[in-house]
Design a protein around this motif. Sequence first.
Motif, PDB file in Angstrom:
ATOM      1  N   GLY A  15      56.490 -56.010  68.763  1.00 22.24           N
ATOM      2  CA  GLY A  15      57.493 -57.193  68.192  1.00 22.24           C
ATOM      3  C   GLY A  15      57.433 -58.465  69.369  1.00 22.24           C
ATOM      4  O   GLY A  15      56.544 -58.433  70.112  1.00 22.24           O
ATOM      5  N   GLY A  16      58.538 -59.242  69.512  1.00 18.60           N
ATOM      6  CA  GLY A  16      58.491 -60.038  70.297  1.00 18.60           C
ATOM      7  C   GLY A  16      58.014 -61.445  69.840  1.00 18.60           C
ATOM      8  O   GLY A  16      57.515 -61.723  68.595  1.00 18.60           O
ATOM      9  N   ALA A  17      57.623 -62.288  70.783  1.00 21.56           N
ATOM     10  CA  ALA A  17      57.065 -63.405  70.523  1.00 21.56           C
ATOM     11  C   ALA A  17      55.432 -63.560  71.112  1.00 21.56           C
ATOM     12  O   ALA A  17      55.233 -62.962  71.880  1.00 21.56           O
ATOM     13  N   LYS A  18      54.970 -64.690  71.062  1.00 22.86           N
ATOM     14  CA  LYS A  18      53.870 -65.386  71.701  1.00 22.86           C
ATOM     15  C   LYS A  18      52.548 -64.434  71.377  1.00 22.86           C
ATOM     16  O   LYS A  18      51.904 -63.706  72.124  1.00 22.86           O
ATOM     17  N   THR A  66      49.490 -64.108  73.822  1.00 18.46           N
ATOM     18  CA  THR A  66      49.228 -63.283  74.993  1.00 18.46           C
ATOM     19  C   THR A  66      49.276 -61.994  74.044  1.00 18.46           C
ATOM     20  O   THR A  66      49.004 -60.791  75.012  1.00 18.46           O
ATOM     21  N   LYS A  67      49.491 -61.548  73.057  1.00 20.33           N
ATOM     22  CA  LYS A  67      49.720 -60.360  72.669  1.00 20.33           C
ATOM     23  C   LYS A  67      48.388 -59.915  71.781  1.00 20.33           C
ATOM     24  O   LYS A  67      48.211 -58.756  71.558  1.00 20.33           O
ATOM     25  N   GLN A  68      47.672 -61.209  71.341  1.00 18.10           N
ATOM     26  CA  GLN A  68      46.247 -60.681  70.794  1.00 18.10           C
ATOM     27  C   GLN A  68      45.374 -59.603  71.159  1.00 18.10           C
ATOM     28  O   GLN A  68      44.972 -58.657  70.450  1.00 18.10           O
ATOM     29  N   LEU A  87      62.573 -56.847  67.281  1.00 20.56           N
ATOM     30  CA  LEU A  87      61.987 -57.197  66.000  1.00 20.56           C
ATOM     31  C   LEU A  87      62.687 -58.486  65.315  1.00 20.56           C
ATOM     32  O   LEU A  87      62.780 -59.205  64.248  1.00 20.56           O
ATOM     33  N   GLY A  88      64.031 -58.956  66.271  1.00 23.22           N
ATOM     34  CA  GLY A  88      64.586 -60.113  65.874  1.00 23.22           C
ATOM     35  C   GLY A  88      64.816 -60.883  66.993  1.00 23.22           C
ATOM     36  O   GLY A  88      64.656 -60.661  68.270  1.00 23.22           O
ATOM     37  N   VAL A  89      65.802 -62.157  66.727  1.00 25.80           N
ATOM     38  CA  VAL A  89      66.380 -62.967  67.732  1.00 25.80           C
ATOM     39  C   VAL A  89      67.078 -62.375  68.594  1.00 25.80           C
ATOM     40  O   VAL A  89      68.155 -62.423  68.101  1.00 25.80           O
ATOM     41  N   PHE A  90      67.081 -61.532  69.258  1.00 26.04           N
ATOM     42  CA  PHE A  90      68.120 -60.739  69.808  1.00 26.04           C
ATOM     43  C   PHE A  90      69.179 -61.475  70.676  1.00 26.04           C
ATOM     44  O   PHE A  90      70.161 -61.198  70.747  1.00 26.04           O
ATOM     45  N   GLU A  91      68.794 -62.671  71.150  1.00 26.10           N
ATOM     46  CA  GLU A  91      69.804 -63.476  72.124  1.00 26.10           C
ATOM     47  C   GLU A  91      70.819 -63.933  71.028  1.00 26.10           C
ATOM     48  O   GLU A  91      72.017 -64.127  71.387  1.00 26.10           O
ATOM     49  N   LYS A  92      70.421 -64.179  69.680  1.00 22.93           N
ATOM     50  CA  LYS A  92      71.456 -64.755  68.717  1.00 22.93           C
ATOM     51  C   LYS A  92      72.104 -63.627  68.012  1.00 22.93           C
ATOM     52  O   LYS A  92      72.530 -63.877  66.842  1.00 22.93           O
TER      53      LYS A  92
HETATM   54  P1  ADP Z   1      59.999 -59.102  75.941  1.00 24.07           P
HETATM   55  O1  ADP Z   1      60.615 -60.147  76.404  1.00 24.07           O
HETATM   56  O2  ADP Z   1      60.873 -57.888  75.383  1.00 24.07           O
HETATM   57  O3  ADP Z   1      58.936 -58.478  76.827  1.00 24.07           O
HETATM   58  P2  ADP Z   1      58.686 -61.215  74.225  1.00 24.07           P
HETATM   59  O4  ADP Z   1      59.003 -61.933  75.365  1.00 24.07           O
HETATM   60  O5  ADP Z   1      57.471 -61.056  73.753  1.00 24.07           O
HETATM   61  O6  ADP Z   1      59.417 -59.697  74.632  1.00 24.07           O
HETATM   62  O7  ADP Z   1      59.722 -61.616  73.081  1.00 24.07           O
HETATM   63  C1  ADP Z   1      61.092 -61.400  73.102  1.00 24.07           C
HETATM   64  C2  ADP Z   1      61.452 -62.724  72.449  1.00 24.07           C
HETATM   65  O8  ADP Z   1      61.110 -62.847  71.032  1.00 24.07           O
HETATM   66  C3  ADP Z   1      63.128 -62.850  72.233  1.00 24.07           C
HETATM   67  O9  ADP Z   1      63.493 -63.852  72.961  1.00 24.07           O
HETATM   68  C4  ADP Z   1      63.187 -62.879  70.673  1.00 24.07           C
HETATM   69  O10 ADP Z   1      64.302 -63.643  70.706  1.00 24.07           O
HETATM   70  C5  ADP Z   1      61.960 -63.344  70.323  1.00 24.07           C
HETATM   71  N1  ADP Z   1      61.827 -63.101  68.858  1.00 24.07           N
HETATM   72  C6  ADP Z   1      62.051 -61.873  68.442  1.00 24.07           C
HETATM   73  N2  ADP Z   1      61.959 -62.183  66.886  1.00 24.07           N
HETATM   74  C7  ADP Z   1      62.060 -63.631  66.605  1.00 24.07           C
HETATM   75  C8  ADP Z   1      61.750 -64.256  65.484  1.00 24.07           C
HETATM   76  N3  ADP Z   1      61.682 -63.542  64.167  1.00 24.07           N
HETATM   77  N4  ADP Z   1      61.594 -65.527  65.616  1.00 24.07           N
HETATM   78  C9  ADP Z   1      61.776 -66.043  66.786  1.00 24.07           C
HETATM   79  N5  ADP Z   1      61.905 -65.399  67.873  1.00 24.07           N
HETATM   80  C10 ADP Z   1      61.925 -63.775  67.757  1.00 24.07           C
END
Ligand code: ADP
Length: 378
Positions: free
Chosen positions: A188-191, A194-196, A303-308
């Motif tokens: 999960g997460g973003a970007k 970097t995760k490809q 799997l979601g926007v954790f901060e919110k």
């Molecule tokens: P970590 O910091 O755990 O290594 P990442 O930096 O790859 O993981 O991703 C974490 C971020 O992904 C969090 O800031 C979270 O809000 C965001 N995120 C998760 N799901 C979504 C979503 N559906 N839409 C936007 N951002 C998301």
Amino acid sequence: MNLRRLADAEVAGKRVLLRTSLNVPLRADGTVADDFRLRRGLPTLEHLVRQGAKVIAVGYLGREGASLKPVADHLARLAPRIPLRFFGESPARAAEHTASLASGEVAVLENIRREAGEEANDPALAEVLASLADLFVDDAFAEAHRPYASNVGVAQLLPSYAGLLLEEEVARLSEALTPPPGAFAVVGGAKFETKQPVLRKLSTLYGRVAVGGALANDFLKARGLSVGASLVSDIPVPDDLAKSACLLLPTDVVVSSSRGGKRICRVDEIRSDETIVDNGPETSRAWSEEISKSSFVLWNGPLGVFEKDFTEGTDALASALSAASCRAAVGGGDTLAAIEKLSFEGDRVFRSTGGGAMLDFLAEGTLPALEPLRMPPL
Ligand code: ADP
Ligand code: MG
């Protein structure tokens, strides 16, 4: 992967430069918000002290220019029996203080990030660090994906060993690189950019790979669905990866709209003003079911926007993992926060201190800071 082990090092009476992970989240007032990495680094510190080493601890703190003093204070409270002092010195000025260290004492130097040569892996800084000690122990897995002076540079100049945490991380993540049939990976997460590499690698190793968080947006888009105003990456998901047979994507999601409301909908019903913020309940059920029948689980990223506070999808997966009996490896700051409230028997579920380092290790099978610690082949 065969690394030189701390257990095989003669450290009694020796000056040991210990690269340990002090890179922890801090609160606004500068105190430590989460000490997981510090606690995980204690066995190596305790081993060195028990064996009578003179320990010079070096750490990197990600927050620009921040002092390690509050982190060292926190560490001292976690290990009250260890004589630990914060020197607050740069490596160049530390020698006069560290020379007087007694066996079993620990000196913590100032944030190595303050040194211009650190991130550049400047040989001059590596030389200064090496001059402080007789041998080097690297225990900072969380930063082992960065070739810096205080890990890669100094390891090339001193007899060098993997600390106990580093050794355990490599062993448990190597297990995740040789999963049994029927293993399940969740990323999960973003970007996406970097995760490809890790997604490609996992899709060759794992029977099922679930993609969640903002990464899922990129995959849904690549499959021709409209993701509305959701966060997407600048680079598209290549066709072959998007169509990979092992891939599992959310079938329903939580969306929030620019007008403020939120709702649950199927992934083909997202409106142009809506943003995906979490997995929906159907997806959570399906992925939990997947976990319950898996032989091994690897999981990195929320799997979601954790901060919110969109934590339901992540929490559901964490509960499923807690109810399961398979071995697992889990990493990433938000992901660990989600499983923190749950208990797991014994060492079944490994919690990696690495976020980026974990993903890079899985993608590459090694990391820059591990290379100089390798045993020469017999
Ligand atoms: P970590 O910091 O755990 O290594 P990442 O930096 O790859 O993981 O991703 C974490 C971020 O992904 C969090 O800031 C979270 O809000 C965001 N995120 C998760 N799901 C979504 C979503 N559906 N839409 C936007 N951002 C998301
Ligand atoms: Mg992150």
